[in-house]
Structures are given as C-alpha cells and as structure tokens.
Design a protein around this motif. Structure first.
Motif, PDB file in Angstrom:
ATOM      1  N   SER A 123      -1.409  -2.214  -6.962  1.00  0.00           N
ATOM      2  CA  SER A 123      -1.621  -3.624  -6.626  1.00  0.00           C
ATOM      3  C   SER A 123      -1.069  -3.976  -5.244  1.00  0.00           C
ATOM      4  O   SER A 123      -1.201  -5.106  -4.788  1.00  0.00           O
ATOM      5  CB  SER A 123      -0.949  -4.515  -7.673  1.00  0.00           C
ATOM      6  OG  SER A 123       0.456  -4.413  -7.568  1.00  0.00           O
ATOM      7  N   CYS A 124      -0.428  -3.012  -4.575  1.00  0.00           N
ATOM      8  CA  CYS A 124       0.132  -3.294  -3.246  1.00  0.00           C
ATOM      9  C   CYS A 124      -0.961  -3.341  -2.189  1.00  0.00           C
ATOM     10  O   CYS A 124      -1.826  -2.468  -2.146  1.00  0.00           O
ATOM     11  CB  CYS A 124       1.134  -2.205  -2.855  1.00  0.00           C
ATOM     12  SG  CYS A 124       2.727  -2.353  -3.672  1.00  0.00           S
ATOM     13  N   SER A 125      -0.895  -4.350  -1.324  1.00  0.00           N
ATOM     14  CA  SER A 125      -1.818  -4.421  -0.192  1.00  0.00           C
ATOM     15  C   SER A 125      -1.362  -3.410   0.868  1.00  0.00           C
ATOM     16  O   SER A 125      -0.226  -2.924   0.815  1.00  0.00           O
ATOM     17  CB  SER A 125      -1.800  -5.825   0.403  1.00  0.00           C
ATOM     18  OG  SER A 125      -0.530  -6.054   1.002  1.00  0.00           O
ATOM     19  N   ASP A 126      -2.218  -3.129   1.818  1.00  0.00           N
ATOM     20  CA  ASP A 126      -1.834  -2.240   2.914  1.00  0.00           C
ATOM     21  C   ASP A 126      -0.599  -2.789   3.635  1.00  0.00           C
ATOM     22  O   ASP A 126       0.288  -2.028   4.023  1.00  0.00           O
ATOM     23  CB  ASP A 126      -2.997  -2.094   3.920  1.00  0.00           C
ATOM     24  CG  ASP A 126      -4.158  -1.292   3.329  1.00  0.00           C
ATOM     25  OD1 ASP A 126      -4.059  -0.849   2.167  1.00  0.00           O
ATOM     26  OD2 ASP A 126      -5.164  -1.117   4.043  1.00  0.00           O
ATOM     27  N   ASP A 127      -0.558  -4.114   3.816  1.00  0.00           N
ATOM     28  CA  ASP A 127       0.592  -4.731   4.496  1.00  0.00           C
ATOM     29  C   ASP A 127       1.882  -4.507   3.714  1.00  0.00           C
ATOM     30  O   ASP A 127       2.944  -4.290   4.298  1.00  0.00           O
ATOM     31  CB  ASP A 127       0.370  -6.244   4.665  1.00  0.00           C
ATOM     32  CG  ASP A 127      -0.567  -6.548   5.830  1.00  0.00           C
ATOM     33  OD1 ASP A 127      -0.899  -5.605   6.584  1.00  0.00           O
ATOM     34  OD2 ASP A 127      -0.965  -7.707   5.974  1.00  0.00           O
ATOM     35  N   GLU A 128       1.792  -4.593   2.408  1.00  0.00           N
ATOM     36  CA  GLU A 128       2.985  -4.401   1.585  1.00  0.00           C
ATOM     37  C   GLU A 128       3.448  -2.947   1.628  1.00  0.00           C
ATOM     38  O   GLU A 128       4.648  -2.673   1.683  1.00  0.00           O
ATOM     39  CB  GLU A 128       2.714  -4.865   0.143  1.00  0.00           C
ATOM     40  CG  GLU A 128       2.656  -6.390   0.048  1.00  0.00           C
ATOM     41  CD  GLU A 128       2.171  -6.902  -1.298  1.00  0.00           C
ATOM     42  OE1 GLU A 128       2.575  -8.000  -1.700  1.00  0.00           O
ATOM     43  OE2 GLU A 128       1.357  -6.209  -1.953  1.00  0.00           O
ATOM     44  N   ILE A 129       2.495  -2.012   1.614  1.00  0.00           N
ATOM     45  CA  ILE A 129       2.862  -0.595   1.730  1.00  0.00           C
ATOM     46  C   ILE A 129       3.504  -0.369   3.100  1.00  0.00           C
ATOM     47  O   ILE A 129       4.542   0.295   3.213  1.00  0.00           O
ATOM     48  CB  ILE A 129       1.616   0.316   1.571  1.00  0.00           C
ATOM     49  CG1 ILE A 129       1.020   0.185   0.167  1.00  0.00           C
ATOM     50  CG2 ILE A 129       1.981   1.770   1.870  1.00  0.00           C
ATOM     51  CD1 ILE A 129       1.850   0.764  -0.955  1.00  0.00           C
TER      52      ILE A 129
END
Ligand code: HEC
Length: 141
Positions: A123-129
């Motif tokens: 569920s993590c967005s690229d930004d969160e990763i």
C-alpha cells in the motif's frame, strides 16, 4: 406554483445554500479523510513533494519515512535478517548509497534478491518508499 409550493421551494433553496456553505467549509477535511492512502496524485498534477510534506499523518495522508520504516522495513533492516543492510550501519549502507537514490529506489520498489518489492508494503506509494529509503540512508552515515 402556489404559495405553499413557492415557500417550500424558497425554504428548500435556502437549506441547500446553507448546506453548501457548510459543505465548502468541511470539504477539505472530508476529502482529506476519504482519500485513498498513498494515492492522491493524479497524473499531470504537481503534488509530489507538497503531498509528502503535508502534515497529514493523523488523517491518513502520506506516511513519513520513519513510519514506513517502522511498519514495513524494520523486520529486516533493523535486524539484518536475510542479509539486509542495517539502519545505522555506515559500512552496510555506504556502498549502496553510492549507487545513487534512483537505483536504491528502483531496487526498493522492484525488489532485489531477498529484498521483496516495496519491502512488502504493497500500500506504500513510491513517495513513501522513497521517504523510507532516505530515512535509512540518512540514518546510516
Ligand atoms: C524480508 C526482508 C526485507 C524487508 C521487509 C525489507 N527489506 Fe530492503 N532489503 C532486504 C535485503 C535482504 C536487502 C539486500 C538485497 C541484496 O543486496 O541482495 C535489502 C536491500 C534494500 C535496499 C538497498 C538496495 C540496493 O540497491 O542496494 C533498499 C534501498 C531497501 N532494501 C529498502 C527497503 C525498504 C524501503 C523497505 C520497507 C518499505 C524494505 N527494504 C524492507 C530485505 C528486506
């Protein structure tokens, strides 16, 4: 239209107007609450860093790198499980950081050997990763 109907119509319109003023005030808060986690940017919209920087953790907005790390990456990167480079270990992270953020992020998103895609955080967005990778790299110098 007879008088009663007109009165009702005016009353109804008044109620709708009053309602929409209220709705406009609350709209941002409601949109904040109902937007899907990690998926608030529409293609072509410039909301990358602004969205990530918004103080929205409590309302389901973008999670911080530390939050993502604690929830999804710590199991391996906090313990060295499966040979994962450990947070705080400069000799683990130094050579990896030299590859550059783009490579690190692409490996974090796509996986690399025992490193699972998105570190299992589907569920993590690229930004969160990216924030979690930065958190580990910055915390390992
Ligand atoms: C199941 C264990 C596991 C989890 C969970 C995990 N990792 Fe990893 N990670 C690894 C391992 C193992 C490696 C080393 C892979 C290699 O170099 O062969 C690694 C390597 C990496 C690297 C370095 C890639 C490179 O190019 O050198 C990054 C960046 C990374 N992980 C990010 C993350 C992030 C961000 C999360 C959480 C969202 C996460 N990992 C969760 C096991 C894990």
């Amino acid at each position: 239209m007879n008088k009663v109907m007109r009165a009702l119509a005016v009353f109804g319109l008044g109620a709708v107007l009053a309602g929409s003023v209220q709705a406009a005030t609350d709209e941002d808060a409601i949109l904040d609450r109902i937007k899907p986690i990690g998926d608030v940017c529409v293609e072509g919209q410039d909301c990358g860093s602004a969205a990530a920087a918004a103080p929205e953790a409590a309302t389901g907005g973008a999670r911080s790198g530390e939050d993502v790390y604690n929830a999804s990456c710590f199991a391996c990167h906090g313990t060295g499980a499966a040979g994962a480079p450990m947070l705080g270990n400069a000799s683990h992270w130094g050579p990896r950081a030299e590859q550059g953020m783009d490579t690190l992020l692409s490996h974090a998103i796509n996986g690399l050997n025992a490193m699972p895609p998105r570190g299992t955080c589907a569920s993590c967005s690229d930004d969160e990763i990216a924030a979690a990778v930065e958190y580990m790299v910055e915390g390992s110098k």
